[in-house]
Design a protein around this motif. Structure first.
Motif, PDB file in Angstrom:
ATOM      1  N   GLY A 154       0.794  -1.219   0.000  1.00  0.00           N
ATOM      2  CA  GLY A 154       0.000   0.000   0.000  1.00  0.00           C
ATOM      3  C   GLY A 154       0.828   1.270   0.000  1.00  0.00           C
ATOM      4  N   ARG A 155       2.068   1.188   0.498  1.00  0.00           N
ATOM      5  CA  ARG A 155       2.920   2.382   0.549  1.00  0.00           C
ATOM      6  C   ARG A 155       4.120   2.265  -0.383  1.00  0.00           C
ATOM      7  NH1 ARG A 155       2.861   4.516   6.813  1.00  0.00           N
ATOM      8  NH2 ARG A 155       3.183   6.563   5.856  1.00  0.00           N
ATOM      9  N   THR A 156       4.037   1.388  -1.377  1.00  0.00           N
ATOM     10  CA  THR A 156       5.117   1.293  -2.364  1.00  0.00           C
ATOM     11  C   THR A 156       5.381   2.657  -2.986  1.00  0.00           C
ATOM     12  OG1 THR A 156       4.684  -1.036  -2.848  1.00  0.00           O
ATOM     13  CG2 THR A 156       5.787   0.242  -4.562  1.00  0.00           C
ATOM     14  N   TYR A 157       4.340   3.424  -3.232  1.00  0.00           N
ATOM     15  CA  TYR A 157       4.509   4.739  -3.843  1.00  0.00           C
ATOM     16  C   TYR A 157       5.315   5.688  -2.957  1.00  0.00           C
ATOM     17  CZ  TYR A 157       0.978   6.861  -0.777  1.00  0.00           C
ATOM     18  OH  TYR A 157       0.298   7.340   0.316  1.00  0.00           O
ATOM     19  N   GLU A 158       5.282   5.487  -1.631  1.00  0.00           N
ATOM     20  CA  GLU A 158       6.043   6.327  -0.704  1.00  0.00           C
ATOM     21  C   GLU A 158       7.489   5.881  -0.601  1.00  0.00           C
ATOM     22  OE1 GLU A 158       4.811   7.687   3.191  1.00  0.00           O
ATOM     23  OE2 GLU A 158       2.773   7.004   2.761  1.00  0.00           O
ATOM     24  N   TYR A 159       7.716   4.575  -0.691  1.00  0.00           N
ATOM     25  CA  TYR A 159       9.056   4.037  -0.514  1.00  0.00           C
ATOM     26  C   TYR A 159       9.866   4.200  -1.793  1.00  0.00           C
ATOM     27  CZ  TYR A 159       7.093   2.103   3.789  1.00  0.00           C
ATOM     28  OH  TYR A 159       6.495   1.954   5.027  1.00  0.00           O
ATOM     29  N   LEU A 160      11.156   3.918  -1.712  1.00  0.00           N
ATOM     30  CA  LEU A 160      12.059   4.273  -2.793  1.00  0.00           C
ATOM     31  C   LEU A 160      12.280   3.151  -3.803  1.00  0.00           C
ATOM     32  CD1 LEU A 160      14.669   6.269  -0.671  1.00  0.00           C
ATOM     33  CD2 LEU A 160      12.922   7.192  -2.202  1.00  0.00           C
ATOM     34  N   SER A 161      12.647   1.978  -3.347  1.00  0.00           N
ATOM     35  CA  SER A 161      13.085   0.961  -4.303  1.00  0.00           C
ATOM     36  C   SER A 161      13.051  -0.418  -3.679  1.00  0.00           C
ATOM     37  CB  SER A 161      14.519   1.294  -4.766  1.00  0.00           C
ATOM     38  OG  SER A 161      15.042   0.286  -5.600  1.00  0.00           O
ATOM     39  N   GLU A 162      13.145  -1.427  -4.545  1.00  0.00           N
ATOM     40  CA  GLU A 162      13.328  -2.796  -4.091  1.00  0.00           C
ATOM     41  C   GLU A 162      14.799  -3.096  -3.812  1.00  0.00           C
ATOM     42  OE1 GLU A 162      11.766  -4.911  -7.460  1.00  0.00           O
ATOM     43  OE2 GLU A 162      13.714  -5.142  -8.406  1.00  0.00           O
ATOM     44  N   ASP A 163      15.690  -2.175  -4.172  1.00  0.00           N
ATOM     45  CA  ASP A 163      17.126  -2.411  -4.043  1.00  0.00           C
ATOM     46  C   ASP A 163      17.729  -1.585  -2.917  1.00  0.00           C
ATOM     47  OD1 ASP A 163      19.754  -3.453  -5.205  1.00  0.00           O
ATOM     48  OD2 ASP A 163      20.095  -1.291  -5.129  1.00  0.00           O
ATOM     49  N   PRO A 164      18.487  -2.202  -2.009  1.00  0.00           N
ATOM     50  CA  PRO A 164      19.034  -1.458  -0.874  1.00  0.00           C
ATOM     51  C   PRO A 164      20.106  -0.447  -1.249  1.00  0.00           C
ATOM     52  CG  PRO A 164      19.836  -3.733  -0.874  1.00  0.00           C
ATOM     53  CD  PRO A 164      18.757  -3.648  -1.913  1.00  0.00           C
ATOM     54  N   PHE A 165      20.872  -0.699  -2.308  1.00  0.00           N
ATOM     55  CA  PHE A 165      21.918   0.257  -2.676  1.00  0.00           C
ATOM     56  C   PHE A 165      21.318   1.536  -3.256  1.00  0.00           C
ATOM     57  CE2 PHE A 165      25.064   2.097  -5.584  1.00  0.00           C
ATOM     58  CZ  PHE A 165      26.113   2.301  -4.699  1.00  0.00           C
ATOM     59  N   LEU A 166      20.402   1.395  -4.192  1.00  0.00           N
ATOM     60  CA  LEU A 166      19.734   2.569  -4.751  1.00  0.00           C
ATOM     61  C   LEU A 166      19.007   3.336  -3.650  1.00  0.00           C
ATOM     62  CD1 LEU A 166      18.764   4.352  -7.068  1.00  0.00           C
ATOM     63  CD2 LEU A 166      16.955   2.684  -7.518  1.00  0.00           C
ATOM     64  N   SER A 167      18.284   2.621  -2.801  1.00  0.00           N
ATOM     65  CA  SER A 167      17.566   3.269  -1.699  1.00  0.00           C
ATOM     66  C   SER A 167      18.529   4.007  -0.774  1.00  0.00           C
ATOM     67  CB  SER A 167      16.781   2.232  -0.897  1.00  0.00           C
ATOM     68  OG  SER A 167      15.738   1.672  -1.669  1.00  0.00           O
ATOM     69  N   SER A 168      19.676   3.406  -0.507  1.00  0.00           N
ATOM     70  CA  SER A 168      20.652   4.022   0.394  1.00  0.00           C
ATOM     71  C   SER A 168      21.170   5.335  -0.146  1.00  0.00           C
ATOM     72  CB  SER A 168      21.820   3.065   0.638  1.00  0.00           C
ATOM     73  OG  SER A 168      21.397   1.913   1.319  1.00  0.00           O
ATOM     74  N   ARG A 169      21.532   5.342  -1.443  1.00  0.00           N
ATOM     75  CA  ARG A 169      22.093   6.575  -2.026  1.00  0.00           C
ATOM     76  C   ARG A 169      21.080   7.712  -1.990  1.00  0.00           C
ATOM     77  NH1 ARG A 169      25.988   6.946  -0.617  1.00  0.00           N
ATOM     78  NH2 ARG A 169      25.461   5.188   0.661  1.00  0.00           N
TER      79      ARG A 169
END
Length: 765
Positions: A154-169
């Motif tokens: 339900g909050r996929t639109y709020e979160y950044l990515s399925e990948d931890p490296f991309l999300s981290s940057r």
């Protein structure tokens, strides 16, 4: 993929609980907040026990108390991560109806992630902080950085990515942008809040290695690299402990290992105890004082909680309070919240987020013969700043796709609009009230009549047009906090509608304004071009129109995998999700003041747990998103990192500075990138690592570096990417530390996870 069972996970949890070893055997990150400690010593000595405890819980719905007697201001929180929420009554949810609290609606999380730009993430944080300061806020409840584990989240639109490296940057960029501009960031939701169904009761059973390598890296990076001042504890449990009283997460990992020196607040109504919560790391209970108010005062007086613990939690709050200069009440809310500089940031992010999935040459639009363009779909005129449950943005303005087309096309074409379908509308009562069979039957009849009428109108308009722009997808009522989607199909009969349109006009360009994956099996083959334009904020319509008419080349890249069918996704394929019937939602209960949902149970066999709606077993472990599809050789609709432009790029001459690297080295990768087309565009070059002869199990490949590169027609650049060897470590559950897997690896550079252009083998020794 390591085999996981519930007993092993619980054993690992016990090991962690008795271990506070720093994960890399080095000194933890030293926060800038520590410089206030001597000053805080003097403040705490002057405080009464009652004053200290008064700081540890809510004062109002979005305020926690300071100490007026000592000149310590209250802490004022700003909801949420993509725009500063309107002003509300102090202890309720009713808006005050002000004019100057109209804010900029920034593109939501998945849109920001689609830019693959830490620089834009920094600008985004800067814009958010500027508007928070205008409103007198001290801490932004964001960024939202949980991993997108399930496509239906339900909050996929709020979160950044399925990948931890991309999300981290991106998390680091956002956090620095906020805090460099005088506002504290509050990372959320810590940790493993990867579903909305039963989020207030679910117990996540996860292996330690997967937790460390997939789910925690964005939080770790934002703490260690951006010195995040705040963290919000998630609603759920992790391996049997509520996140708001989880000693492993809050004390041993967050504070002891990462060096976090700031404050932890609960999610709203996410506190479950007094002694465990305060002892295990929670600083502020929001938005009530049920556990950390009088009950805590009584616990201290009874000797159940030491005053030293109280002092520690107060110190952590005071560090943030002293770092963030409060805005005097008379200076706040004097100017309109949304300002041109922030609107420009929203436009820049929106422009670079739009993902072109397919193009047979229909884009950019040819307006030379003044075509008739049928703009069909409710989302052409749907605003996305509000809708659904949870934080929204009362925008100063929001340019819809249709308005954007009018702005950019003018009299160069004739635009004819047809709604086409009736959009889903959010109704808060749907969370609680079950409709009778008679009500459901009547509602279905009315919907069918409306659908037929709107479809007939749309087909008629399409039959008379030169081009059809179908603008569909989800909306904020479909993708909503508090509940996950049941599937990823396009809502409101959009597949049937576009098939009917295709029979009278095959020249269809489809734009999906969604924040999460949709099933594209129908729309892909009958669309000449296909784009995703997200919930793209205040300037989203202008950005989309600029891409469609060719003023700019699309340059977004998918931050998640688009599966052929939902059942191919790892959590669904393994039967880990959905776990069972959805119960009441904790936040919905808070807003409606209904009774709290029943707590989950932690016992039972793995088979029983899989059928327990309050237990989520992450047996896919590290194979989340593209790691699953790539490792299992499962075909996808569109891969992670995918996106087209209006030009082509050529990759050549991959080099590294050495052929062998030690564990303390940094792998430097360089290659030539050339724009071989006729328009300027951005390419997002991506570097993945494949282990050839590892000593432990790994996914087939993992993203470890990327760069967004702007090239003019015919221009070439040498691109350099750095991959520290320490970033290739794995979490060793036996030693409870990060460990090297020094093996031969293949560096793979390309345009997405499935389109590798260049490879080179090197050795780690």
């Amino acid at each position: 993929m390591m085999k996981m069972n519930v007993k092993n996970v619980l054993c690992v949890a016990i090991l962690i609980a008795i271990s506070s070893v720093n994960c890399l055997g080095k000194t933890a990150h030293k926060s800038a907040l520590l410089k206030y400690d001597k000053q805080i010593d003097g403040i705490i000595k002057q405080m009464t026990l009652e004053e200290k405890i008064n700081m540890l819980h809510a004062k109002h719905m979005f305020v926690s108390a300071g100490v007026e007697r000592l000149g310590i201001a209250d802490m004022i929180y700003a909801d949420g991560p993509f725009g500063i929420r309107e002003e509300m009554q102090p202890d309720g949810w009713m808006p005050l109806g002000w004019e100057k609290d109209k804010a900029t609606f920034f593109p939501t999380g998945s849109a920001l992630a689609a830019t693959w730009s830490p620089e834009l993430a920094y600008a985004y944080g800067t814009g958010m902080a500027r508007e928070a300061r205008l409103r007198g806020k001290d801490m932004i409840l964001g960024p939202a950085i949980n991993i997108q584990r399930i496509p239906t989240g339900g909050r996929t639109y709020e979160y950044l990515s399925e990948d931890p490296f991309l999300s981290s940057r991106l998390s680091v960029g956002y956090t620095k942008g906020v805090q460099d501009n005088g506002v504290a960031a509050c990372l959320k939701h810590y940790a493993l809040n990867n579903q909305e169904n039963n989020r207030g009761t679910v117990n996540v059973i996860v292996g330690e290695r997967a937790m460390r390598e997939i789910y925690l890296p964005p939080f770790k990076a934002a703490v260690e690299e951006a010195d995040a001042y705040g963290v919000m504890a998630a609603y759920n449990k992790v391996n049997g402990w509520w996140c708001a009283e989880n000693d492993i997460l809050l004390n041993k990992i967050l504070r002891d290992q990462w060096g976090f020196a700031g404050m932890v607040i609960s999610d709203w109504n996410g506190t479950h105890s007094t002694v465990d919560a305060i002892t295990n790391g929670l600083n502020v209970e929001m938005p009530t004082q049920k556990y950390l108010g009088k009950a805590l005062l009584d616990s201290v007086k009874a000797g159940l909680v030491s005053e030293d613990i109280i002092d520690k939690r107060v110190r952590e709050i005071l560090r943030v309070r002293l770092a963030i200069k409060p805005i005097p009440k008379e200076e706040a809310n004097q100017e309109m919240t949304s300002q041109p500089a922030q609107q420009k940031i929203a436009y820049d992010v929106a422009c670079k987020s739009i993902v072109l999935l397919k193009n047979d040459g229909s884009l950019p639009l040819d307006l030379s013969k003044k075509p008739v363009i049928a703009v069909i779909g409710a989302n052409a005129k749907q605003t996305m700043g509000l809708g659904g449950m949870g934080a929204g943005v009362k925008t100063l303005y929001e340019v819809t796709p249709f308005e954007g087309l009018q702005n950019k096309i003018g009299d160069k074409a004739e635009l004819v609009y047809a709604k086409g379908y009736e959009p889903i509308v959010f109704n808060f009562a749907d969370f609680f009230k079950k409709k009778t069979p008679e009500e459901l039957e009547k509602e279905a009849r009315e919907k069918e009549i409306t659908a037929k009428r709107l479809a007939a109108e749309a087909v008629d308009v399409a039959s008379k047009a030169d081009i059809v722009l179908f603008i569909g997808g989800d909306n904020r009522a479909v993708e909503s906090e508090g509940r996950d989607r049941k599937d990823i199909k396009l809502p409101s009969g959009q597949d049937n509608l576009i098939q009917a349109i295709a029979k009278v006009n095959p020249n269809i360009i489809t734009v999906l304004t969604s924040g999460a994956p949709n099933d594209l099996n129908v729309v892909k083959p009958i669309s000449k071009a296909l784009l995703i334009s997200w919930f793209n904020g205040t300037e989203g319509g202008n950005a989309l129109a600029d891409v469609l008419v060719g003023n700019i080349s699309p340059s977004g890249r998918l931050p998640f995998t688009l599966p052929i069918k939902l059942e191919d996704s790892p959590a669904y394929a393994l039967g880990n999700y959905p776990q069972g019937k959805k119960g009441a939602d904790v936040f919905a209960d808070l807003v409606s003041q209904t009774e709290k949902v029943e707590k989950s149970k932690d016992d039972g066999s793995e088979k029983e747990l899989k059928n327990d709606p309050n237990t989520a077993i992450y047996s896919e472990e590290s194979l989340v998103g593209y790691r699953w599809f790539d490792t299992k050789n499962i075909p996808v609709m569109y891969p992670f990192g995918y996106g087209l432009t209006y030009t082509n790029f050529e990759y050549a001459d991959l080099k590294t500075t050495k052929d062998t690297y030690g564990k303390d080295d940094v792998i430097t990768v360089s290659f030539k990138l050339k724009n071989t087309g006729s328009v300027a565009a951005d390419e997002v070059a991506q570097a993945y690592v494949h282990r050839i002869n590892p000593s432990v199990e790994w996914p087939n490949k993992e993203l470890k570096a990327f760069s967004r590169v702007t090239l003019k027609p015919g221009e070439s650049k040498t691109v350099k990417l750095n991959i520290p060897v320490k970033n290739l470590q794995y979490w060793n559950e036996a030693t409870q530390s990060w460990a090297d897997d020094l093996c031969n690896i293949e560096l793979q550079v390309g345009a997405n996870v499935s389109d590798i252009k260049l490879q080179k083998k090197i050795a780690l020794m």
